[in-house]
Write a protein that holds these residues in place. Structure first.
Motif, PDB file in Angstrom:
ATOM      1  N   ILE A 519      13.032   0.264  67.120  1.00  0.00           N
ATOM      2  CA  ILE A 519      11.995   0.859  67.971  1.00  0.00           C
ATOM      3  C   ILE A 519      12.431   2.232  68.476  1.00  0.00           C
ATOM      4  O   ILE A 519      11.635   3.180  68.523  1.00  0.00           O
ATOM      5  CB  ILE A 519      11.691  -0.081  69.157  1.00  0.00           C
ATOM      6  N   ILE A 520      13.712   2.351  68.842  1.00  0.00           N
ATOM      7  CA  ILE A 520      14.197   3.585  69.464  1.00  0.00           C
ATOM      8  C   ILE A 520      14.426   4.690  68.442  1.00  0.00           C
ATOM      9  O   ILE A 520      14.175   5.875  68.717  1.00  0.00           O
ATOM     10  CB  ILE A 520      15.487   3.294  70.270  1.00  0.00           C
ATOM     11  N   SER A 521      14.910   4.351  67.230  1.00  0.00           N
ATOM     12  CA  SER A 521      15.286   5.379  66.235  1.00  0.00           C
ATOM     13  C   SER A 521      14.145   6.345  65.916  1.00  0.00           C
ATOM     14  O   SER A 521      14.347   7.570  65.919  1.00  0.00           O
ATOM     15  CB  SER A 521      15.782   4.693  64.954  1.00  0.00           C
ATOM     16  N   PRO A 522      12.901   5.884  65.622  1.00  0.00           N
ATOM     17  CA  PRO A 522      11.819   6.849  65.357  1.00  0.00           C
ATOM     18  C   PRO A 522      11.542   7.769  66.546  1.00  0.00           C
ATOM     19  O   PRO A 522      11.241   8.949  66.359  1.00  0.00           O
ATOM     20  CB  PRO A 522      10.611   5.945  65.068  1.00  0.00           C
ATOM     21  N   LEU A 523      11.664   7.211  67.769  1.00  0.00           N
ATOM     22  CA  LEU A 523      11.428   8.041  68.956  1.00  0.00           C
ATOM     23  C   LEU A 523      12.483   9.133  69.075  1.00  0.00           C
ATOM     24  O   LEU A 523      12.171  10.281  69.437  1.00  0.00           O
ATOM     25  CB  LEU A 523      11.440   7.161  70.209  1.00  0.00           C
ATOM     26  N   LEU A 524      13.735   8.775  68.749  1.00  0.00           N
ATOM     27  CA  LEU A 524      14.810   9.778  68.805  1.00  0.00           C
ATOM     28  C   LEU A 524      14.597  10.866  67.770  1.00  0.00           C
ATOM     29  O   LEU A 524      14.883  12.047  68.007  1.00  0.00           O
ATOM     30  CB  LEU A 524      16.164   9.087  68.611  1.00  0.00           C
ATOM     31  N   ARG A 525      14.097  10.491  66.585  1.00  0.00           N
ATOM     32  CA  ARG A 525      13.833  11.501  65.553  1.00  0.00           C
ATOM     33  C   ARG A 525      12.741  12.459  66.004  1.00  0.00           C
ATOM     34  O   ARG A 525      12.812  13.676  65.789  1.00  0.00           O
ATOM     35  CB  ARG A 525      13.419  10.800  64.259  1.00  0.00           C
ATOM     36  N   ILE A 526      11.690  11.924  66.646  1.00  0.00           N
ATOM     37  CA  ILE A 526      10.599  12.785  67.130  1.00  0.00           C
ATOM     38  C   ILE A 526      11.115  13.758  68.178  1.00  0.00           C
ATOM     39  O   ILE A 526      10.786  14.959  68.162  1.00  0.00           O
ATOM     40  CB  ILE A 526       9.463  11.919  67.712  1.00  0.00           C
ATOM     41  N   ALA A 528      14.202  14.802  68.477  1.00  0.00           N
ATOM     42  CA  ALA A 528      15.106  15.760  67.835  1.00  0.00           C
ATOM     43  C   ALA A 528      14.332  16.883  67.152  1.00  0.00           C
ATOM     44  O   ALA A 528      14.751  18.049  67.152  1.00  0.00           O
ATOM     45  CB  ALA A 528      15.991  15.032  66.825  1.00  0.00           C
ATOM     46  N   LYS A 529      13.163  16.567  66.541  1.00  0.00           N
ATOM     47  CA  LYS A 529      12.370  17.592  65.864  1.00  0.00           C
ATOM     48  C   LYS A 529      11.777  18.591  66.858  1.00  0.00           C
ATOM     49  O   LYS A 529      11.611  19.757  66.574  1.00  0.00           O
ATOM     50  CB  LYS A 529      11.244  16.929  65.067  1.00  0.00           C
ATOM     51  N   ARG A 530      11.434  18.106  68.036  1.00  0.00           N
ATOM     52  CA  ARG A 530      10.881  19.008  69.058  1.00  0.00           C
ATOM     53  C   ARG A 530      11.950  19.949  69.613  1.00  0.00           C
ATOM     54  O   ARG A 530      11.675  21.037  70.037  1.00  0.00           O
ATOM     55  CB  ARG A 530      10.268  18.188  70.201  1.00  0.00           C
TER      56      ARG A 530
END
Length: 530
Positions: A519-526, A528-530
């Motif tokens: 659950i957390i990994s996709p949020l961290l990627r988002i 990081a892109k910002r």
């Protein structure tokens, strides 16, 4: 891993541990650790209350089973035992002058005894009857020698005239068992009681209507209540929290301390510092069913010291001079703590002050190389600040399993290691046996008791991250080799069932952590892109 060479044996050495946080070495921690602990066991029944006499030498009164016992504060041996209770005894309370002591009981009668260690009078001077249930709290007022109050399972608080043995007034405000109470140190007419109805009520003995003058809602069944020394603050204990309330401010909550993991059972006030010095400070001490004693600085609103005991704690008290501490447990054990006092040294001119003349010091004899003591001089001298000290290497005492490994007695070495309490040492011995290709052979030769030791160790440590990689593989091998013995023994079966349960719990935890990570990994990627 230890290695073996021809003609020389290298003992098993534990691998370096992860640095752990060092124990606190503050002056206050040193103060509370300076109490030398004396353990009094085999009392069987829970220690329901502990109280110190207000007069020196401050005898200790403890209630347990159907008796009230007074202990000598120096030797901690019983000085007087009163066994005049038909059932369990509760809540010992000394009169302000220390000459009388009162206690309640399961029978609902409040009994008052003469504390005279020379006469040892065991028969009660007064028996106050009126409660219709067990009396769990009895307290004298701080200044009044003629009155006391009591409360119990009939939900009624009663105020008594000790001389006549009659009830002055009864208070009916509580809706559940009354289990604790305290007298105000500022006014002999005020006292507080705590109940399992989650409330603490303040009473005025001059109010004949029986109504409380103030009500405080603690939020949990109240196990203990005390007035802090100023008289304007009240501390309550219930659930896993200790709360401090401003009585003068209308019952306003000042602070809530929730540092215990289980129910807080007793609280008291102790002093930090030497008796009589200006920097002597008060501390709120609490004990709990989690086995911890905590010291709380309520002026700075922080916990200043924590101490662990091996069993649930029920009661605590500290002597008025803070030289002795007593803690009662639910397992019939009392832990007495006594502070060591520095021995007073006489002045060099003390002899003159006592009427004797000064004594001249004899001339020191000059040591010459012909004297044996010449070559022994300086051995007891302490090094000064600028000296360079060469320390002798300490000869380490070899562990039993190392001696057995040196003699190639592998199975006995494994059993000796399993009987120790250090898991790191046990794992290192197993690594050594793997290097010698003897571990599985040792497992095959263990008898049922020794196999139980091994399974108990695997049950406790196989899921720990530090050892799991090695121990889980060993667990599989052990169950394959000794399946028949496990099937035939109920004790071994129980160990295997516990082992299986702990492994399944660990798998469930790891799966939950993976789900959270997903659950957390996709949020961290988002992010990081910002």
């Amino acid at each position: 891993m230890a290695e073996t060479q021809i003609g020389k044996f290298y003992p098993v050495k534990p691998r370096p541990k992860i640095p752990s946080k060092k124990a606190s070495s503050t002056p206050e921690s040193k103060f509370w650790r300076s109490f030398t602990t004396h353990q009094l066991s085999n009392l069987i029944f829970p220690i329901t209350s502990i109280e110190f006499s207000p007069n020196p030498p401050h005898h200790i009164a403890a209630t347990f089973s159907a008796s009230l016992t007074l202990y000598n504060p120096q030797s901690f041996v019983p000085a007087l035992r009163i066994a005049k209770f038909p059932d369990l005894a509760y809540s010992a309370s000394f009169r302000p002058d220390g000459k009388l002591i009162a206690a309640g009981g399961e029978s609902g009668v409040v009994q008052i005894f003469d504390v005279n260690l020379e006469k040892k009078m065991e028969n009660p001077l007064r028996q106050l009857r009126g409660h219709r249930g067990a009396v769990h709290i009895v307290r004298y007022s701080k200044f009044d020698k003629l009155h006391l109050f009591s409360g119990g399972d009939d939900c009624v608080v009663r105020y008594w005239d000790v001389v006549s043995g009659s009830q002055v007034v009864s208070f009916d405000g509580h809706k559940d068992y009354v289990r604790c109470g305290a007298a105000s140190p500022a006014n002999s007419d005020f006292f507080a009681t705590g109940s399992y109805d989650h409330t603490v009520k303040l009473w005025d003995s001059r109010v004949s209507t029986g109504r409380s003058v103030l009500e405080i809602v603690h939020g949990n069944p109240v196990e203990d209540v005390i007035f802090l020394p100023s008289g304007g603050l009240v501390a309550t204990a219930g659930g896993n929290s200790v709360k401090i309330w401003d009585v003068i401010g209308g019952g306003r909550l000042v602070y809530a301390l929730e540092s215990h993991n289980k129910t807080v059972t007793s609280i008291c006030v102790g002093k930090f510092g030497n008796e009589g010095v200006e920097d002597e400070q008060n501390r709120l001490l609490s004990v709990s069913l989690d086995g911890y004693m905590k010291a709380f600085d309520y002026s700075a609103l922080k916990v200043t010291h924590t101490m662990r005991y091996p069993m649930p704690l029920l009661s605590i008290a500290v002597s008025p001079d803070c030289s002795t501490r007593a803690i009662g447990t639910s397992n019939g054990v009392i832990y007495f703590g006594k502070r060591k006092k520095k021995e007073e040294t006489l002045d060099s001119d003390a002899g003159g002050l006592m009427g004797f003349g000064s004594i001249e010091e004899p001339e020191k004899r000059v040591l010459r190389p012909t004297n044996y003591r010449y070559f022994q001089r300086g051995q007891n001298e302490k090094a000064s600040k600028g000296d360079y000290v060469i320390k002798k290497a300490k000869k380490l005492k070899g562990a039993k399993h190392n001696k057995l490994l040196k003699k190639f007695r592998h199975r006995e070495a494994l059993v000796a290691a399993l009987n120790t309490s250090d898991p790191q040492e046990i794992v290192e011995v197993m690594y050594e046996l793997v290097a010698r290709r003897k571990l599985l052979k040792c497992v095959s030769n263990l008898d049922k008791d020794e196999l139980g030791l091994l399974l108990r160790f695997l049950e406790k440590y196989s899921t720990m991250p530090t050892y799991s990689g090695f121990l889980l593989q060993l667990t599989i091998k052990v169950l394959q080799l000794r399946a028949g013995d496990v099937t035939d023994s109920d004790v071994l079966k129980k160990h295997v069932q516990n082992l299986k349960r702990s492994i399944l719990e660990e798998i469930h935890i790891q799966q939950s952590l993976q789900e959270i990570q997903g659950i957390i990994s996709p949020l961290l990627r988002i992010v990081a892109k910002r």
